[in-house]
Design a protein around this motif. Structure first.
Motif, PDB file in Angstrom:
ATOM      1  N   PRO A 240       0.827  -1.222   0.000  1.00  0.00           N
ATOM      2  CA  PRO A 240       0.000   0.000   0.000  1.00  0.00           C
ATOM      3  C   PRO A 240       0.856   1.264   0.000  1.00  0.00           C
ATOM      4  CG  PRO A 240      -0.872  -1.611   1.545  1.00  0.00           C
ATOM      5  CD  PRO A 240       0.439  -2.161   1.069  1.00  0.00           C
ATOM      6  N   ARG A 241       0.288   2.344  -0.500  1.00  0.00           N
ATOM      7  CA  ARG A 241       1.050   3.578  -0.673  1.00  0.00           C
ATOM      8  C   ARG A 241       1.547   4.155   0.647  1.00  0.00           C
ATOM      9  NH1 ARG A 241       0.777   5.544  -5.779  1.00  0.00           N
ATOM     10  NH2 ARG A 241      -0.858   4.699  -7.142  1.00  0.00           N
ATOM     11  N   SER A 381      -1.683  -4.855  -9.276  1.00  0.00           N
ATOM     12  CA  SER A 381      -1.709  -3.491  -8.745  1.00  0.00           C
ATOM     13  C   SER A 381      -1.373  -3.541  -7.257  1.00  0.00           C
ATOM     14  CB  SER A 381      -3.084  -2.853  -8.968  1.00  0.00           C
ATOM     15  OG  SER A 381      -4.100  -3.616  -8.335  1.00  0.00           O
ATOM     16  N   ARG A 382      -1.339  -2.364  -6.646  1.00  0.00           N
ATOM     17  CA  ARG A 382      -0.999  -2.291  -5.225  1.00  0.00           C
ATOM     18  C   ARG A 382      -2.043  -2.996  -4.362  1.00  0.00           C
ATOM     19  NH1 ARG A 382       2.864   1.313  -3.415  1.00  0.00           N
ATOM     20  NH2 ARG A 382       3.801   2.658  -5.003  1.00  0.00           N
ATOM     21  N   LYS A 384      -4.302  -3.455  -1.026  1.00  0.00           N
ATOM     22  CA  LYS A 384      -5.049  -2.539  -0.172  1.00  0.00           C
ATOM     23  C   LYS A 384      -5.115  -3.119   1.235  1.00  0.00           C
ATOM     24  CE  LYS A 384      -7.920  -0.742  -3.935  1.00  0.00           C
ATOM     25  NZ  LYS A 384      -9.303  -0.527  -4.439  1.00  0.00           N
ATOM     26  N   ARG A 386      -6.317  -3.583   5.039  1.00  0.00           N
ATOM     27  CA  ARG A 386      -7.584  -3.523   5.764  1.00  0.00           C
ATOM     28  C   ARG A 386      -7.326  -3.835   7.227  1.00  0.00           C
ATOM     29  NH1 ARG A 386     -12.524  -6.562   3.016  1.00  0.00           N
ATOM     30  NH2 ARG A 386     -13.505  -5.347   4.690  1.00  0.00           N
TER      31      ARG A 386
END
Length: 396
Positions: A240-241, A381-382, A384, A386
């Motif tokens: 994650p970013r 993709s990245r 996420k 949680r």
């Protein structure tokens, strides 16, 4: 008249005067010198130490006691026991030494000979036999390239399919992949890496951050031996970013210490965004010391992609790496794309870079699903993050 007799003449010679008696005077320099010499001689004789008296023999009952016959016998027995133990250990040590030499010769015999032409995409030996198998080349192409000494620039038919997105598996057996035709087993690929423990090399171990524990290879020393290891964590661009890479690095170091693996350094990298690649290159240049560099890791961990990122970064300053970009290993989502060590001329100062077959582990998800479903396991993709609520707090 009587004549007078002539008187005889007596010649008298004057006696030479006797030399005057030399009487030393207190003002004469020779007298002073002789006096000073005699004075120094007397002073030296007076200051010289008197000879020490010879030591007198010790009195009766004083001094070290002579060894008894029991002590002599005990010393002989201990010396004989030590000699017998050394003779008993010698055959065991010789047997162990012979066993190690035999194991080393057996492992080095599995190393691909330098004269064998291999596909630069997967490392499989080139041949014109079974069509569709790894390393297969059309006979006309093979003869033409061989005539012009260009077999190192040949890409086999399987690699051409993989480069166009086809899922062509080739590894079967324990830790292999079901579906498709199987040409080599996972055990055979492991045996191809057994010679590394006898080589003097620098090992770069790759671990997938998305599957850290599954791709860690805890028994890496079975392949690397006592060679130094540089640990590289790949695919950090999928995190994650807002991920703190410093915390990730600390967690990786703690995990490495917990797994009791000694490494030179730890690097967080991304082959796609080239994050951290420069640091790995600097570490390799500093630690390789004219040795060959081997990229090791589990299957589908991103070794070929990492090598491509290295060559791309090094090409700005190293013309050898720039030339090596033309014939670099094939990248594919199929685990087991690389089937043999691939030698790459990547360093200007000496030493070679090797891409190696991935170690197939039976407990990973990619080893138990069909080949057609493999692309769904690779994140595009990245991730996420949680956060789940604590059940105990909610219930309270």
């Amino acid at each position: 008249m009587a004549s007078a007799c002539p008187r005889p003449l007596f010649l008298s010679f004057p006696k030479s005067p006797a030399p005057p008696l030399a009487v030393p005077s207190k003002h004469h320099p020779s007298a002073t010198a002789s006096l000073s010499v005699s004075t120094r001689a007397r002073a030296a004789s007076s200051s010289a130490p008197s000879p020490s008296p010879s030591p007198s023999p010790p009195a009766d009952g004083v001094g070290p006691a002579a060894p008894t016959r029991g002590d002599v016998y005990l010393g002989r027995q201990l010396a004989a026991a030590a000699a017998a133990g050394a003779r008993a250990r010698a055959p065991e040590e010789d047997a162990e030494r012979r066993r190690r030499r035999k194991e080393k010769r057996k492992a080095l015999a599995k190393k691909t000979p330098s004269g064998v032409a291999c596909c630069y995409g997967c490392g499989a030996p080139l041949h014109t036999g079974e069509e569709g198998s790894p390393g297969h080349v059309e006979p006309a192409t093979y003869d033409l390239k061989k005539r012009h000494n260009q077999l190192k620039t040949v890409l086999c038919g399987r690699c051409k399919l993989l480069s166009h997105g086809h899922m062509v598996t080739a590894v079967g057996g324990h830790g292999g992949y079901p579906g498709g035709k199987q040409f080599v087993s996972a055990e055979e690929l492991r045996e191809k890496l057994s010679y590394l423990r006898h080589e003097k090399a620098l090992i770069v171990k790759l671990v997938d951050i998305v599957d850290f524990n599954g791709s860690f290879l805890s028994r890496i020393r079975d392949f690397a031996g006592a060679n130094p290891i540089v640990l590289v964590i790949t695919k950090v661009d999928l995190l994650p970013r807002d991920t703190d890479l410093n915390c990730i690095g600390d967690w990786v170091v703690e995990s490495v210490v917990r797994k009791k693996l000694n490494v030179l350094s730890v690097h967080l990298t991304s082959s796609k965004s080239l994050v951290g690649i420069t640091g790995v290159i600097s570490e390799i240049q500093q630690e390789k010391k004219a040795r060959d560099v081997y990229i090791l890791g589990s299957a589908n961990v991103g070794k070929s992609a990492f090598i491509s990122a290295m060559l791309k970064t090094m090409a700005y300053k190293d013309p050898v790496a720039a030339a090596a970009q033309k014939y670099k290993p094939i990248q594919s989502a199929v685990p087991g794309t690389t089937l043999g060590p691939i030698q790459i001329e990547a360093f200007l100062g000496g030493g070679k870079l090797y891409d190696t077959p991935g170690v197939h582990l039976h407990h990973r998800q990619a080893a138990v699903i069909h080949a057609d479903d493999l692309p769904s396991l690779a994140p595009q993709s990245r991730l996420k993050g949680r956060c789940f609520p604590n059940i105990m707090l909610c219930s309270g």
